[in-house]
Design an enzyme around this catalytic site. Structure first.
Site, PDB file in Angstrom:
ATOM      1  N   ARG A 180     -72.399 -10.806  12.577  1.00 51.79           N
ATOM      2  CA  ARG A 180     -71.441 -11.337  11.863  1.00 51.79           C
ATOM      3  C   ARG A 180     -70.205 -11.844  12.933  1.00 51.79           C
ATOM      4  NH1 ARG A 180     -72.138  -6.270   8.960  1.00 51.79           N
ATOM      5  NH2 ARG A 180     -73.280  -6.855   7.090  1.00 51.79           N
ATOM      6  N   LYS A 198     -66.071 -26.386  14.963  1.00 49.72           N
ATOM      7  CA  LYS A 198     -67.249 -27.002  14.174  1.00 49.72           C
ATOM      8  C   LYS A 198     -68.465 -26.411  14.559  1.00 49.72           C
ATOM      9  CE  LYS A 198     -65.240 -30.755  10.863  1.00 49.72           C
ATOM     10  NZ  LYS A 198     -65.441 -31.958  10.488  1.00 49.72           N
ATOM     11  N   GLU A 209     -65.905 -41.972  21.044  1.00 50.74           N
ATOM     12  CA  GLU A 209     -64.994 -40.882  20.549  1.00 50.74           C
ATOM     13  C   GLU A 209     -63.605 -41.062  21.197  1.00 50.74           C
ATOM     14  OE1 GLU A 209     -65.857 -39.378  17.661  1.00 50.74           O
ATOM     15  OE2 GLU A 209     -67.927 -39.347  17.773  1.00 50.74           O
ATOM     16  N   LYS A 257     -56.882 -34.060  19.622  1.00 49.26           N
ATOM     17  CA  LYS A 257     -57.585 -33.362  18.786  1.00 49.26           C
ATOM     18  C   LYS A 257     -57.021 -32.150  18.461  1.00 49.26           C
ATOM     19  CE  LYS A 257     -62.090 -31.817  17.119  1.00 49.26           C
ATOM     20  NZ  LYS A 257     -63.597 -32.123  17.349  1.00 49.26           N
ATOM     21  N   GLU A 260     -60.188 -28.470   7.677  1.00 52.72           N
ATOM     22  CA  GLU A 260     -60.530 -30.002   7.185  1.00 52.72           C
ATOM     23  C   GLU A 260     -60.399 -29.832   5.519  1.00 52.72           C
ATOM     24  OE1 GLU A 260     -63.654 -32.347   8.944  1.00 52.72           O
ATOM     25  OE2 GLU A 260     -63.934 -33.454   7.044  1.00 52.72           O
ATOM     26  N   ARG A 262     -57.486 -33.542   8.725  1.00 49.43           N
ATOM     27  CA  ARG A 262     -58.613 -33.559   9.927  1.00 49.43           C
ATOM     28  C   ARG A 262     -59.611 -34.645   9.734  1.00 49.43           C
ATOM     29  NH1 ARG A 262     -61.278 -28.348  12.936  1.00 49.43           N
ATOM     30  NH2 ARG A 262     -62.991 -29.518  14.039  1.00 49.43           N
ATOM     31  N   ASN A 275     -63.008 -38.437  11.626  1.00 52.67           N
ATOM     32  CA  ASN A 275     -64.349 -39.051  11.193  1.00 52.67           C
ATOM     33  C   ASN A 275     -64.364 -40.797  11.003  1.00 52.67           C
ATOM     34  OD1 ASN A 275     -65.893 -36.625  11.204  1.00 52.67           O
ATOM     35  ND2 ASN A 275     -64.896 -36.201   9.257  1.00 52.67           N
ATOM     36  N   HIS A 331     -67.206 -42.720  10.938  1.00 48.26           N
ATOM     37  CA  HIS A 331     -68.536 -42.077  10.968  1.00 48.26           C
ATOM     38  C   HIS A 331     -69.275 -41.952   9.722  1.00 48.26           C
ATOM     39  CE1 HIS A 331     -66.540 -40.273  14.349  1.00 48.26           C
ATOM     40  NE2 HIS A 331     -67.351 -39.129  14.553  1.00 48.26           N
ATOM     41  N   HIS A 377     -72.875 -42.353  10.173  1.00 51.83           N
ATOM     42  CA  HIS A 377     -73.906 -41.543   9.962  1.00 51.83           C
ATOM     43  C   HIS A 377     -74.851 -42.205   8.847  1.00 51.83           C
ATOM     44  CE1 HIS A 377     -71.133 -37.495  10.286  1.00 51.83           C
ATOM     45  NE2 HIS A 377     -71.928 -37.796  11.369  1.00 51.83           N
ATOM     46  N   HIS A 421     -75.429 -40.698  18.505  1.00 60.06           N
ATOM     47  CA  HIS A 421     -74.313 -40.462  17.302  1.00 60.06           C
ATOM     48  C   HIS A 421     -73.056 -41.405  17.872  1.00 60.06           C
ATOM     49  CE1 HIS A 421     -71.534 -38.156  15.154  1.00 60.06           C
ATOM     50  NE2 HIS A 421     -70.862 -38.186  16.111  1.00 60.06           N
TER      51      HIS A 421
HETATM   52  P1  NAD Z   1     -76.761 -34.079  23.085  1.00 59.61           P
HETATM   53  O1  NAD Z   1     -76.094 -32.856  23.173  1.00 59.61           O
HETATM   54  O2  NAD Z   1     -77.975 -34.451  22.567  1.00 59.61           O
HETATM   55  O3  NAD Z   1     -76.533 -34.756  24.753  1.00 59.61           O
HETATM   56  C1  NAD Z   1     -76.992 -35.983  24.913  1.00 59.61           C
HETATM   57  C2  NAD Z   1     -78.218 -35.892  26.177  1.00 59.61           C
HETATM   58  O4  NAD Z   1     -77.334 -35.672  27.366  1.00 59.61           O
HETATM   59  C3  NAD Z   1     -79.092 -34.872  25.908  1.00 59.61           C
HETATM   60  O5  NAD Z   1     -80.468 -35.281  26.529  1.00 59.61           O
HETATM   61  C4  NAD Z   1     -78.805 -33.854  26.978  1.00 59.61           C
HETATM   62  O6  NAD Z   1     -79.737 -32.983  27.438  1.00 59.61           O
HETATM   63  C5  NAD Z   1     -78.140 -34.647  27.937  1.00 59.61           C
HETATM   64  N1  NAD Z   1     -76.970 -34.300  28.914  1.00 59.61           N
HETATM   65  C6  NAD Z   1     -76.115 -33.322  28.827  1.00 59.61           C
HETATM   66  N2  NAD Z   1     -75.247 -33.313  29.526  1.00 59.61           N
HETATM   67  C7  NAD Z   1     -75.930 -34.015  30.551  1.00 59.61           C
HETATM   68  C8  NAD Z   1     -75.448 -33.884  31.987  1.00 59.61           C
HETATM   69  N3  NAD Z   1     -74.018 -33.790  32.607  1.00 59.61           N
HETATM   70  N4  NAD Z   1     -76.323 -34.842  32.657  1.00 59.61           N
HETATM   71  C9  NAD Z   1     -77.169 -35.462  32.225  1.00 59.61           C
HETATM   72  N5  NAD Z   1     -77.598 -35.228  31.190  1.00 59.61           N
HETATM   73  C10 NAD Z   1     -77.107 -34.272  30.214  1.00 59.61           C
HETATM   74  O7  NAD Z   1     -75.515 -35.047  22.538  1.00 59.61           O
HETATM   75  P2  NAD Z   1     -74.103 -35.135  22.528  1.00 59.61           P
HETATM   76  O8  NAD Z   1     -73.662 -36.553  22.106  1.00 59.61           O
HETATM   77  O9  NAD Z   1     -73.340 -34.492  23.565  1.00 59.61           O
HETATM   78  O10 NAD Z   1     -73.594 -34.377  21.367  1.00 59.61           O
HETATM   79  C11 NAD Z   1     -73.865 -34.919  19.789  1.00 59.61           C
HETATM   80  C12 NAD Z   1     -74.043 -33.831  18.921  1.00 59.61           C
HETATM   81  O11 NAD Z   1     -72.471 -33.400  18.450  1.00 59.61           O
HETATM   82  C13 NAD Z   1     -74.817 -34.467  17.485  1.00 59.61           C
HETATM   83  O12 NAD Z   1     -75.554 -33.268  17.114  1.00 59.61           O
HETATM   84  C14 NAD Z   1     -73.099 -34.261  16.672  1.00 59.61           C
HETATM   85  O13 NAD Z   1     -73.581 -33.989  15.185  1.00 59.61           O
HETATM   86  C15 NAD Z   1     -72.458 -33.352  17.252  1.00 59.61           C
HETATM   87  N6  NAD Z   1     -71.204 -33.434  17.417  1.00 59.61           N
HETATM   88  C16 NAD Z   1     -70.255 -32.133  16.688  1.00 59.61           C
HETATM   89  C17 NAD Z   1     -68.857 -32.327  16.594  1.00 59.61           C
HETATM   90  C18 NAD Z   1     -68.252 -31.136  16.375  1.00 59.61           C
HETATM   91  O14 NAD Z   1     -67.021 -31.209  16.100  1.00 59.61           O
HETATM   92  N7  NAD Z   1     -68.758 -30.048  16.483  1.00 59.61           N
HETATM   93  C19 NAD Z   1     -68.292 -33.491  16.884  1.00 59.61           C
HETATM   94  C20 NAD Z   1     -69.104 -34.706  17.209  1.00 59.61           C
HETATM   95  C21 NAD Z   1     -70.388 -34.624  17.356  1.00 59.61           C
HETATM   96  N1  GLY Z   2     -65.423 -34.276  14.874  1.00 55.18           N
HETATM   97  C1  GLY Z   2     -64.824 -34.289  13.929  1.00 55.18           C
HETATM   98  C2  GLY Z   2     -64.282 -32.781  13.815  1.00 55.18           C
HETATM   99  O1  GLY Z   2     -64.413 -32.113  14.878  1.00 55.18           O
HETATM  100  O2  GLY Z   2     -63.436 -32.782  12.778  1.00 55.18           O
END
Ligand code: NAD
Ligand code: GLY
Length: 362
Positions: A119, A141, A183, A225, A235, A239, A243, A246, A250, A263
């Protein structure tokens, strides 16, 4: 050189430490994360690069490590279950802290595991992509994907601290750096014209991965942010301006198959569509529309949707967006640079024309 940004959420407040080698120098991570048991979750790309320096900080503690396969395809309930099984097998109790070491995929997955395990246990984020440092690691998130939709299973669950080490960005592939810049540019467009001017002047340094430029870009993005999340943590309203681009993005990601367009690339093209639609509605002048699109282009991001996506593809996919209410597609649009609205109250013809223009021109 280390800067600190606070996310002010009452008893769930936490610091974001930003800078080159932040957290490793002076053992900042180990002094901030004080549990006796640490569960580091990473992937098979990031762990060989950065895990040992994090592990070294916790050398006198019970430090467990779970290395997952890389990629969005693994942000699933299957990986979530694997984390649960690993922690149960190691008899991890509620006093432990999960440490997410990686990009947004690892951060979202590990965060959801922390929210759910017994939990809820503490977790800290060590984001290693630009996208994760400026966006996904901040704001709480957490989620995994379902075959029927991205990020459809998750929770709002804040970390206890974020350590954004800009030096880790040195190993990031160029495409991933550009995806993160989408972003960064977003924050300027939605609420910070001065920052957009700074990005315009410093974009080449950001692309060259200059430490000072990256540190400032991460700091200013996190400050923006933090304010938005402080005002609307779950949100319920504003908030959603985070997006921008997005909803279109998406749809592009889903249509192309996750991983084919990153992304941030999909968000880049989607942001251009939002800028064009805002201009078409008469809300944003042409000079500002072109300014935004030009910055995204200079950041090496796509400025058009994929050639094979038609209006019907977009409409069907956008109809599933989480922001929609009563069947109306709600979009983030700009009324000025630095002023965003989330609205379903627009001329539907402007949306159709924006989608048709992509097909005609891409
Ligand atoms: P990712 O985590 O897949 O990383 C991108 C690539 O870079 C991967 O292959 C990873 O292994 C590699 N990598 C990471 N750090 C590295 C480094 N320092 N050196 C070399 N390679 C490295 O992708 P991302 O773009 O970081 O994140 C995308 C994800 O985040 C999606 O799932 C998206 O939905 C999510 N997201 C979440 C939020 C949120 O608010 N929680 C916001 C935006 C995106
Ligand atoms: N990435 C959008 C949010 O955190 O709300």
């Amino acid at each position: 050189m280390t800067t600190r940004v606070e996310v002010d959420l009452g008893e769930r407040s936490y610091p974001i430490f930003i800078g080159p080698d932040v957290g490793v120098e002076q053992n900042l991570i180990s002094s901030t994360v004080q549990s006796d048991t640490i569960v580091i979750i990473s992937n098979d790309i990031v762990a060989p690069l950065y895990l040992s320096r994090i592990r070294d900080q916790f050398n006198s503690r019970n430090c467990l490590e779970l290395i997952l396969p890389d990629g969005e395809a693994h942000k699933t309930l299957g990986s979530f279950e694997r984390i649960m099984t690993f922690m149960l097998e190691h008899r991890v109790d509620r006093s432990a802290t999960i440490v997410a070491l990686g990009g947004g995929v690892i951060g979202d997955l590990a965060g959801f595991a922390a929210a759910s395990y017994q939990r809820g246990i503490a977790f800290a984020q060590i984001p290693t992509t630009l996208l994760a440092q400026v966006d996904s690691a901040v704001g709480g998130k957490t989620a995994v994907n379902h075959p029927l939709g991205k990020n459809m299973i998750g929770a709002f669950y804040q970390p206890c601290a974020v350590f954004a080490d800009t030096r880790t960005l040195a190993t990031l592939p160029d495409r991933e750096l550009s995806a993160g810049l989408a972003e960064v540019i977003k924050y300027g467009l939605i609420r910070d014209r001065e920052f957009l001017k700074w990005i315009d002047i410093n974009l080449d340094d950001l692309l060259k991965r200059d430490d000072d430029a990256l540190t400032f870009a991460v700091q200013r993005s996190c400050e923006n942010k933090a304010v938005v999340v402080h005002e609307d943590e779950r949100e319920q309203g504003n908030r959603a301006i985070l997006n921008l681009g997005h909803t279109f993005g998406h749809a592009i990601e889903t249509a192309q198959g996750y991983g084919n367009w990153l992304h941030g690339e999909a968000v880049g093209a989607g942001t251009c569509m939002a800028l064009r639609m805002s201009h078409r509605l008469g809300w944003l002048d042409e000079v500002d529309m072109k300014w935004g699109i030009d910055l995204l282009k200079r950041a090496n991001l796509p400025t058009r949707a994929p050639r094979d996506m038609g209006t019907d593809d977009f409409m069907q996919l956008m109809a599933r967006d989480k922001k929609n209410i009563g069947g109306k597609i709600r979009l983030v649009l700009l009324t000025d640079i630095g002023a965003a609205v989330v609205t379903g109250d627009y001329d539907a013809g402007a949306l159709s024309a924006t989608l048709a223009e992509e097909r005609a021109r891409s």
